[in-house]
Design an enzyme around this catalytic site. Sequence first.
Site, mmCIF file in Angstrom:
data_model
loop_
_atom_site.group_PDB
_atom_site.id
_atom_site.type_symbol
_atom_site.label_atom_id
_atom_site.label_comp_id
_atom_site.label_asym_id
_atom_site.label_seq_id
_atom_site.Cartn_x
_atom_site.Cartn_y
_atom_site.Cartn_z
ATOM 1 N N ASP A 68 -3.510 2.369 4.352
ATOM 2 C CA ASP A 68 -2.947 3.783 4.330
ATOM 3 C C ASP A 68 -2.631 4.230 5.570
ATOM 4 O OD1 ASP A 68 -3.323 4.236 1.602
ATOM 5 O OD2 ASP A 68 -5.397 4.970 1.757
ATOM 6 N N ASP A 122 1.931 1.528 -3.598
ATOM 7 C CA ASP A 122 2.054 2.534 -2.522
ATOM 8 C C ASP A 122 2.141 1.916 -1.108
ATOM 9 O OD1 ASP A 122 0.328 2.550 -4.648
ATOM 10 O OD2 ASP A 122 -1.144 4.023 -3.844
#
Length: 373
Positions: free
Chosen positions: A95, A156
């Site tokens: 992330d 993602d």
Amino acid sequence: MAKSPLADALAFCLRKIDRLKEVPDFPYATRAGRWQTIRPDETDYMPAHGSWTVGFTPGLFWLAYAVTGRDEYAREALQRCRRFSHRAGDRTTHDLGFIFYPSYVQGYQLTGESWLCEVALRAAHTLAGRFNERGRFIRAWGSPDSREHAGETTIDAMMNLMLLFWAAEAGGDPELARIATMHAETSGRTLVRPDGSTYHVYVFDPQSGEPRGGHTHQGYADASTWSRGQAWGIYGFARAAAKTGRADFLETARRLADYFLKRLPEDLIPFWDFDDPEIPGAPRDSSAGAIAACGLLELAAAESSPTGTERYRQAAARVIEALFTRASSRARPDQDGILLHGTWHRKAGFAVDESLVFGDYYFTEAVVRLLRD
Ligand code: GLY
């Protein structure tokens, strides 16, 4: 969407961003209309769900600074960025792009503050350390030494490549762009299905790198299409096309965008998963619409023909207008967030039909881009 409603949308976003100055710590999602927050200096980053979103609050202040030039927004952004610089060494997650791009990279681009650049470069190197050479993918979860989740990547992760492309251009190792390019190639071959829809997760043999199959984590089912994942894919492939000049990445971004637009309901507010059998009663995910709108604008900018550019720009404007008209809190002053009706993790029952900080961030980004470009 004409300039005047866009100007109304921007004024509305700025009023909400002003209110963020009074929110202690980092909002991630609302409960009963009020922001819930995390402190990035907590060692366990609880609740875990929010730990990838700390970059969006300074990101919102940077967007406000970019359009108004008011120093108070830059001060708010810098003060918040300082609080999570240690995450640049976080080896447990992919992330790092979500965390450092809207915050540090955007801040560096706007101010030239060298410490923002240094920390973001460090984060890019940490992210690159997750690359599996055999399978040519960046693993999503867990530290590189752990076996759990070692063979898994997600759609993602395409969004996190922009940190690597930026870092390679900003004086980091050119190897970072090579890794980003290889990850995009692998994602195009595995996470993207022949009809232009996407898996959320793809699993490889972590030792040999052999592809095993597509799955889901946050979507309705392995074979369904989680709308936010599809939106991350549009934006990620469009940016990869812009950074590499690769026609195949551009074509993949188009296929993902066309699929997303085809699956939107008449009111243009995406359902959280396009294949939830409860549709039309299923929850929406306004954040998927906002992210897709940014991806469509990125695609419009990367397009090779004026017709292509206009087509995707108009689609983005229609989605943003629908979000502002039907899913924003403009008639709900009791609500903290900009967009209502976001769904974070439906199956876990986490933040369903709430405001999400990343939905607000990408909605504001799209409004700013539509007014500027
Ligand atoms: N981890 C990114 C998302 O939930 O969309």
